[in-house]
Design a protein around this motif. Structure first.
Motif, mmCIF file in Angstrom:
data_model
loop_
_atom_site.group_PDB
_atom_site.id
_atom_site.type_symbol
_atom_site.label_atom_id
_atom_site.label_comp_id
_atom_site.label_asym_id
_atom_site.label_seq_id
_atom_site.Cartn_x
_atom_site.Cartn_y
_atom_site.Cartn_z
ATOM 1 N N TRP A 64 1.213 -8.089 9.839
ATOM 2 C CA TRP A 64 1.844 -7.889 8.531
ATOM 3 C C TRP A 64 0.976 -8.495 7.441
ATOM 4 N N PRO A 65 -0.181 -7.873 7.130
ATOM 5 C CA PRO A 65 -1.100 -8.476 6.154
ATOM 6 C C PRO A 65 -0.549 -8.489 4.733
ATOM 7 N N GLY A 66 0.392 -7.634 4.413
ATOM 8 C CA GLY A 66 0.954 -7.591 3.068
ATOM 9 C C GLY A 66 1.873 -8.751 2.767
ATOM 10 N N ARG A 67 2.122 -9.604 3.715
ATOM 11 C CA ARG A 67 3.046 -10.715 3.536
ATOM 12 C C ARG A 67 2.338 -12.024 3.177
ATOM 13 N N SER A 68 1.072 -11.942 2.831
ATOM 14 C CA SER A 68 0.355 -13.180 2.503
ATOM 15 C C SER A 68 0.810 -13.707 1.152
ATOM 16 N N PHE A 69 0.784 -15.012 0.994
ATOM 17 C CA PHE A 69 1.244 -15.642 -0.239
ATOM 18 C C PHE A 69 0.331 -15.312 -1.413
ATOM 19 N N SER A 70 -0.958 -15.211 -1.169
ATOM 20 C CA SER A 70 -1.870 -14.936 -2.276
ATOM 21 C C SER A 70 -1.643 -13.525 -2.822
ATOM 22 N N LEU A 71 -1.367 -12.570 -1.948
ATOM 23 C CA LEU A 71 -1.089 -11.214 -2.399
ATOM 24 C C LEU A 71 0.202 -11.173 -3.205
ATOM 25 N N THR A 72 1.217 -11.852 -2.725
ATOM 26 C CA THR A 72 2.492 -11.894 -3.444
ATOM 27 C C THR A 72 2.321 -12.569 -4.789
ATOM 28 N N ARG A 74 -0.383 -12.743 -6.615
ATOM 29 C CA ARG A 74 -1.144 -11.845 -7.480
ATOM 30 C C ARG A 74 -0.249 -10.730 -8.025
ATOM 31 N N GLN A 75 0.609 -10.174 -7.172
ATOM 32 C CA GLN A 75 1.524 -9.127 -7.618
ATOM 33 C C GLN A 75 2.499 -9.666 -8.660
ATOM 34 N N LEU A 76 2.983 -10.879 -8.469
ATOM 35 C CA LEU A 76 3.904 -11.478 -9.434
ATOM 36 C C LEU A 76 3.216 -11.762 -10.768
ATOM 37 N N GLN A 81 2.488 -10.215 -16.483
ATOM 38 C CA GLN A 81 1.656 -9.715 -17.586
ATOM 39 C C GLN A 81 2.211 -8.416 -18.154
ATOM 40 N N GLN A 82 2.722 -7.543 -17.291
ATOM 41 C CA GLN A 82 3.325 -6.301 -17.761
ATOM 42 C C GLN A 82 4.543 -6.590 -18.625
ATOM 43 N N LEU A 83 5.362 -7.515 -18.181
ATOM 44 C CA LEU A 83 6.567 -7.853 -18.938
ATOM 45 C C LEU A 83 6.227 -8.522 -20.263
ATOM 46 N N GLU A 84 5.197 -9.353 -20.269
ATOM 47 C CA GLU A 84 4.790 -10.000 -21.521
ATOM 48 C C GLU A 84 4.258 -8.974 -22.514
#
Length: 91
Positions: A64-72, A74-76, A81-84
């Protein structure tokens, strides 16, 4: 640099497990449901438990490589930035 840090951390963990195993020679028996092991040194049991935990964590990160903390994280950050950008008033 990150690879070197991981290597050093792994070596420190291995050294710690080796010292722990060497300082705990007391014989223990493991019992699980109906299965019972022969008497093994406590340090060996602890080392095997740590090894199985690391193996499980490693396999989990491969499956489950998509579950890494660094990826999460980065997505957050991208979402923030989109919301700002949406909240900025028009000129």
């Amino acid at each position: 640099m990150f690879l070197l840090f991981n290597l050093l951390l792994t070596l420190l963990l291995a050294l710690g497990v080796a010292v722990l195993a060497g300082q705990n020679p007391t014989l223990r028996t493991v019992q699980f449901l109906l299965w019972r092991s022969v008497e093994l040194p406590l340090g060996l049991l602890i080392a095997v438990a740590i090894g199985l935990g690391l193996l499980t964590a490693g396999l989990g990160s491969l499956l489950w490589p998509g579950r890494s903390f660094s990826l999460t994280a980065r997505q957050l950050q991208e979402r923030l930035q989109q919301l700002e950008r949406q909240d900025q008033p028009l000129p």
